[in-house]
Scaffold this motif. Sequence first.
Motif, PDB file in Angstrom:
ATOM      1  N   VAL A  83      -4.294  22.632   7.555  1.00 48.97           N
ATOM      2  CA  VAL A  83      -5.162  21.648   6.628  1.00 48.97           C
ATOM      3  C   VAL A  83      -6.305  21.178   7.349  1.00 48.97           C
ATOM      4  O   VAL A  83      -6.060  20.607   8.328  1.00 48.97           O
ATOM      5  N   ALA A  84      -7.332  21.307   6.625  1.00 49.36           N
ATOM      6  CA  ALA A  84      -8.341  20.836   7.381  1.00 49.36           C
ATOM      7  C   ALA A  84      -9.764  20.305   6.470  1.00 49.36           C
ATOM      8  O   ALA A  84      -9.830  20.707   5.308  1.00 49.36           O
ATOM      9  N   VAL A  85     -10.239  19.252   6.879  1.00 48.06           N
ATOM     10  CA  VAL A  85     -11.320  18.645   6.033  1.00 48.06           C
ATOM     11  C   VAL A  85     -12.507  19.018   6.559  1.00 48.06           C
ATOM     12  O   VAL A  85     -12.917  19.249   7.528  1.00 48.06           O
ATOM     13  N   SER A  86     -13.483  19.470   5.129  1.00 50.59           N
ATOM     14  CA  SER A  86     -14.598  20.046   5.546  1.00 50.59           C
ATOM     15  C   SER A  86     -15.600  19.526   4.543  1.00 50.59           C
ATOM     16  O   SER A  86     -15.543  18.663   3.570  1.00 50.59           O
ATOM     17  N   ASN A  87     -16.979  19.768   4.565  1.00 50.04           N
ATOM     18  CA  ASN A  87     -17.906  19.100   3.807  1.00 50.04           C
ATOM     19  C   ASN A  87     -18.011  17.731   3.597  1.00 50.04           C
ATOM     20  O   ASN A  87     -18.072  17.297   2.680  1.00 50.04           O
ATOM     21  N   VAL A  88     -17.852  16.875   4.875  1.00 45.92           N
ATOM     22  CA  VAL A  88     -17.688  15.468   4.782  1.00 45.92           C
ATOM     23  C   VAL A  88     -19.155  14.895   4.480  1.00 45.92           C
ATOM     24  O   VAL A  88     -20.358  15.313   5.049  1.00 45.92           O
ATOM     25  N   GLU A  89     -19.324  14.146   3.351  1.00 44.10           N
ATOM     26  CA  GLU A  89     -20.600  13.398   3.435  1.00 44.10           C
ATOM     27  C   GLU A  89     -20.223  11.848   3.242  1.00 44.10           C
ATOM     28  O   GLU A  89     -19.385  11.364   2.710  1.00 44.10           O
ATOM     29  N   TYR A 134      -6.711  12.078   9.458  1.00 46.42           N
ATOM     30  CA  TYR A 134      -6.587  13.138  10.372  1.00 46.42           C
ATOM     31  C   TYR A 134      -7.520  14.214   9.521  1.00 46.42           C
ATOM     32  O   TYR A 134      -7.243  14.523   8.542  1.00 46.42           O
ATOM     33  N   MET A 135      -8.314  14.888  10.522  1.00 46.43           N
ATOM     34  CA  MET A 135      -9.277  15.686   9.844  1.00 46.43           C
ATOM     35  C   MET A 135      -8.813  17.498   9.880  1.00 46.43           C
ATOM     36  O   MET A 135      -8.882  18.136   9.251  1.00 46.43           O
ATOM     37  N   ILE A 136      -7.835  17.525  10.823  1.00 50.56           N
ATOM     38  CA  ILE A 136      -7.167  18.549  11.022  1.00 50.56           C
ATOM     39  C   ILE A 136      -5.543  18.668  10.931  1.00 50.56           C
ATOM     40  O   ILE A 136      -5.060  17.914  12.113  1.00 50.56           O
ATOM     41  N   PRO A 147       0.883  -1.267  -0.013  1.00 50.58           N
ATOM     42  CA  PRO A 147      -0.022   0.200  -0.089  1.00 50.58           C
ATOM     43  C   PRO A 147       0.986   1.342  -0.005  1.00 50.58           C
ATOM     44  O   PRO A 147       2.023   1.264   0.469  1.00 50.58           O
ATOM     45  N   PRO A 148       0.218   2.253  -0.724  1.00 46.19           N
ATOM     46  CA  PRO A 148       1.110   3.560  -0.403  1.00 46.19           C
ATOM     47  C   PRO A 148       1.363   4.088   0.875  1.00 46.19           C
ATOM     48  O   PRO A 148       0.447   3.976   1.606  1.00 46.19           O
ATOM     49  N   ALA A 149       2.446   4.849   1.190  1.00 40.59           N
ATOM     50  CA  ALA A 149       2.956   5.437   2.376  1.00 40.59           C
ATOM     51  C   ALA A 149       2.613   6.702   2.350  1.00 40.59           C
ATOM     52  O   ALA A 149       2.133   7.436   1.314  1.00 40.59           O
ATOM     53  N   ALA A 150       2.180   7.201   3.649  1.00 41.00           N
ATOM     54  CA  ALA A 150       1.614   8.483   3.882  1.00 41.00           C
ATOM     55  C   ALA A 150       2.899   9.630   3.345  1.00 41.00           C
ATOM     56  O   ALA A 150       4.009   9.382   3.776  1.00 41.00           O
ATOM     57  N   PRO A 151       2.570  10.572   2.838  1.00 43.79           N
ATOM     58  CA  PRO A 151       3.543  11.594   2.664  1.00 43.79           C
ATOM     59  C   PRO A 151       4.011  12.260   3.754  1.00 43.79           C
ATOM     60  O   PRO A 151       3.358  12.212   4.863  1.00 43.79           O
ATOM     61  N   ALA A 152       5.202  12.881   3.637  1.00 41.94           N
ATOM     62  CA  ALA A 152       5.995  13.577   5.002  1.00 41.94           C
ATOM     63  C   ALA A 152       4.970  14.590   5.403  1.00 41.94           C
ATOM     64  O   ALA A 152       4.450  15.401   4.601  1.00 41.94           O
ATOM     65  N   ASN A 153       4.847  14.807   6.897  1.00 41.42           N
ATOM     66  CA  ASN A 153       3.997  15.681   7.548  1.00 41.42           C
ATOM     67  C   ASN A 153       2.459  15.634   7.227  1.00 41.42           C
ATOM     68  O   ASN A 153       1.590  16.375   7.668  1.00 41.42           O
ATOM     69  N   SER A 154       2.082  14.382   6.582  1.00 38.33           N
ATOM     70  CA  SER A 154       0.600  14.236   6.526  1.00 38.33           C
ATOM     71  C   SER A 154       0.019  13.062   7.587  1.00 38.33           C
ATOM     72  O   SER A 154      -1.074  13.162   7.861  1.00 38.33           O
ATOM     73  N   VAL A 155       1.208  12.815   8.416  1.00 42.05           N
ATOM     74  CA  VAL A 155       0.661  11.772   9.486  1.00 42.05           C
ATOM     75  C   VAL A 155       1.821  12.372  10.518  1.00 42.05           C
ATOM     76  O   VAL A 155       2.771  12.608  10.305  1.00 42.05           O
ATOM     77  N   TYR A 167      -2.107  17.315  15.428  1.00 45.07           N
ATOM     78  CA  TYR A 167      -2.774  16.348  14.530  1.00 45.07           C
ATOM     79  C   TYR A 167      -4.201  16.123  15.221  1.00 45.07           C
ATOM     80  O   TYR A 167      -4.046  15.512  16.248  1.00 45.07           O
ATOM     81  N   TRP A 168      -5.384  16.223  14.557  1.00 44.69           N
ATOM     82  CA  TRP A 168      -6.509  15.779  15.123  1.00 44.69           C
ATOM     83  C   TRP A 168      -7.020  14.577  14.141  1.00 44.69           C
ATOM     84  O   TRP A 168      -7.393  14.616  13.052  1.00 44.69           O
TER      85      TRP A 168
END
Length: 263
Positions: A218-224, A203-205, A134-142, A194-195
């Motif tokens: 970085v923030a996730v919004s408009n989640v459906e 991670y949402m925020i 599986p792909p690894a998470a980019p730097a600073n994203s986790v 990290y939230w």
Amino acid sequence: MSCFRSCPAVFSFLFATLFFAQNQQQMPRDYRGVETNVPGIFVTPVPNAPFSATVDILSHETLPDGTVNTRTTTAHVARASSGRIYNERRQLVPASFKGEPQLLSALVYDPSSRLSIFYNPYEHLARERNLPRPPAAPANSVPAFTPPNNPYFKQEDIGTQPLDGLTLTGIRKTHIIPAAMSGTGKEIAIVDEYWYSSDLSIYMIIKHNDPRTGEQLVAVSNVERHEPAASVFAIPANYKIVDENPPELPATQQPTEAAPAQR
């Protein structure tokens, strides 16, 4: 082993090198100047948690002359019930920009087949490849690994907070740069928050603050939270598909098991 016994100088050199390397891991990295990396959100390819959302990125970058360069962008992410994901990167644009920022790249990944499709919008290519893992998470994203017992790093739990019907769990990581290495003559504290949403497994925020380079959010919004349309994962009609898997060897060249040793 015989070399270590007969070459004490070599052993001493290797031991000293290993000792130095281990202690270097305790020291913070040298400051290389303004390097602002905003990777976005890593969407984990897990099943039974479909959703679609937008990812908002805001960057306040402090330039060498003291001015602040504010840029923003909005990207789209999605995950199907099967675990297939769609994730894209879009150009950071000035805060005054109107419209949708230019698409830089997009990724579709199917965990059942490990088929990765990377979109190149500049050449209208869809590069397909079956990944060995599986792909690894980019730097600073986790959150990055924090070495234990390191006086230059600290991690702390910062509780929970609600967001759009989800409960987020937060951690804060503080990375201390001593004055002699910060490039500013002062001690610097780099802080990352990290939230995490256990319901969505993402991670949402993500907040990053470095007094030398500025602050990024970085923030996730408009989640459906329902099944995304199949068209989200479909290759655009005007893209050419390129198979980047290595060619299979002819049967006569396939590797064979070694013959058992003769007794």
